[in-house]
Design a protein around this motif. Structure first.
Motif, short mmCIF file in Angstrom:
data_model
loop_
_atom_site.label_atom_id
_atom_site.label_comp_id
_atom_site.label_asym_id
_atom_site.label_seq_id
_atom_site.Cartn_x
_atom_site.Cartn_y
_atom_site.Cartn_z
N ILE A 67 -39.81 26.66 -33.04
CA ILE A 67 -38.83 25.75 -32.41
C ILE A 67 -39.26 24.31 -32.66
O ILE A 67 -38.45 23.45 -33.01
N LEU A 68 -40.56 24.04 -32.52
CA LEU A 68 -41.10 22.70 -32.78
C LEU A 68 -40.97 22.34 -34.26
O LEU A 68 -40.67 21.18 -34.61
N GLN A 80 -37.50 21.35 -34.91
CA GLN A 80 -37.27 20.03 -34.32
C GLN A 80 -37.83 18.94 -35.25
O GLN A 80 -37.21 17.89 -35.43
N TYR A 81 -38.99 19.21 -35.82
CA TYR A 81 -39.61 18.27 -36.78
C TYR A 81 -38.71 18.09 -38.00
O TYR A 81 -38.49 16.97 -38.46
N GLN A 82 -38.16 19.20 -38.50
CA GLN A 82 -37.29 19.17 -39.68
C GLN A 82 -36.01 18.37 -39.42
O GLN A 82 -35.62 17.53 -40.24
N GLU A 83 -35.38 18.61 -38.30
CA GLU A 83 -34.07 18.01 -38.04
C GLU A 83 -34.18 16.61 -37.42
O GLU A 83 -33.52 15.67 -37.89
N ASP A 84 -35.00 16.47 -36.38
CA ASP A 84 -35.03 15.20 -35.65
C ASP A 84 -35.90 14.14 -36.31
O ASP A 84 -35.58 12.95 -36.27
N TYR A 85 -37.01 14.58 -36.91
CA TYR A 85 -37.93 13.61 -37.49
C TYR A 85 -37.64 13.36 -38.97
O TYR A 85 -37.64 12.22 -39.43
N ASP A 120 -42.31 29.34 -29.91
CA ASP A 120 -42.25 27.90 -29.62
C ASP A 120 -42.73 27.07 -30.80
O ASP A 120 -42.28 25.94 -30.99
N LYS A 151 -45.75 13.79 -30.39
CA LYS A 151 -45.60 14.67 -29.22
C LYS A 151 -46.80 14.62 -28.28
O LYS A 151 -46.77 15.22 -27.20
#
Length: 338
Positions: A37-38, A41-46, A34, A75
């Motif tokens: 996965i986070l 998410q930080y790399q792509e979304d933020y 996990d 988060k």
């Protein structure tokens, strides 16, 4: 073209390295997974950058420190959760250090990221009176009620973690006197816990119910659902919550704060400590690797501190020389200045 070692190492870490290490529990592996996965998410979304372009060099100290800040600010993760994510990253970079020594400088810089100080929160636990009241609400007239009683009584009597209760099989219970239960804790370490005769009686009634329904093998989960699948942690927590709500409606003063299966474990430890059991024995009972972890129970109970001080004081302090009248006058004076 320069090889992207990050993708290779990450794949090898999760598919080969971790599965071969027996001291990694399923929950630890899930937590590590996990974390990445986070991170993705930080790399792509933020950051609006592709995960496919991530390299080992991308994971600099500043990059990961910014990631941890993102977990906190965006988060809303707690300090404990952030420390868990950092622990997962440290574990991965220890693996990189072994596999790719040329990246030792990068790894060292990541190891320099320190865990955050967790704020001390007073430990919540249920009093002996509260536990007795909780158990008094059990419905022993139905099969479901007897199963729920067995779960909650065993959870308390063994001081087990909720996952340890969920993982129990019929073969883990020695249901003849002296009764014991074999718990498998963190790192797949096992410990044998003695059970009270009352707990054994309740377990035997429940186990006899099970044998009437289905042919039970020693490897079958001790507590299971209507589909004969292993009861989950969430399922056990749901059962506890159901009874806590009933108990709280009758005696709210005995059930303050959030109560979870871990609260029951804390309660057992506190009751052992209040009963004069040595911290070393409580450490082994709970399956702690260090007595330092167990000491939190002693620190959380001022009454235990007071008794320890009182026990030592008579041999050290001079005898009291104040009369009862002088004591009363002193108390009155203190009230005016405090």
């Amino acid at each position: 073209m320069k090889i992207n070692y990050f993708q290779q190492l990450l794949s090898s870490y999760f598919l080969k390295y971790i599965p071969e290490r027996r001291n990694y529990s399923d929950n630890t592996i899930k937590s590590y997974r996990d974390t990445f996965i986070l991170l993705f998410q930080y790399q792509e979304d933020y950051l609006n950058k592709s995960v496919s372009k991530m390299r080992l060099e991308t994971l600099s100290r500043k990059y990961l420190e910014d990631f941890l800040v993102w977990l906190e600010k965006e988060k809303q993760y707690s300090v404990s959760s952030i420390n868990q994510r950092l622990s997962a990253l440290h574990a991965f970079f220890k693996y990189i250090q072994m596999e790719k020594p040329e990246y030792i400088e990068l790894c060292s810089s990541i190891f320099d990221i320190k865990t955050r100080k967790v704020p001390i929160i007073p430990m919540n636990y249920i009093s002996v009176e509260g536990i007795k009241h909780l158990f008094s609400l059990q419905d022993s007239s139905s099969t479901e009620g007897r199963r729920e009683m067995a779960i909650l009584v065993l959870l308390y009597d063994s001081g087990a973690r909720v996952q340890e209760i969920a993982d129990l099989t019929f073969g883990d219970v020695r249901n003849i006197k002296p009764a014991t239960v074999k718990l498998t804790g963190k790192g797949n370490k096992t410990r044998i816990i003695p059970l009270m005769p009352q707990t054994l009686d309740i377990l035997n009634i429940y186990m006899n119910d099970c044998k009437r329904k289905k042919e039970i093998q020693p490897v079958h989960p001790l507590f299971f659902s209507k589909k004969f699948e292993k009861l989950t942690r969430a399922g056990i927590a749901y059962i506890l919550d159901k009874y806590v709500k009933k108990a709280r409606s009758l005696h709210p003063e005995l059930f303050s704060g959030k109560i979870s299966p871990h609260t029951v474990r804390h309660s057992k430890a506190m009751h052992l400590l209040e009963g004069g059991v040595n911290l070393i024995y409580i450490r082994d009972f709970l399956g702690h690797t260090s007595v330092i972890t167990t000491e939190i129970y002693a620190k959380s109970n001022p009454e235990i501190k007071r008794k320890a001080i009182e026990k030592a004081s008579p041999n050290i302090l001079p005898q009291e020389k104040y009369s009862e009248k002088e004591k009363e006058e002193m108390l009155e004076w203190l009230k005016t200045i405090i």
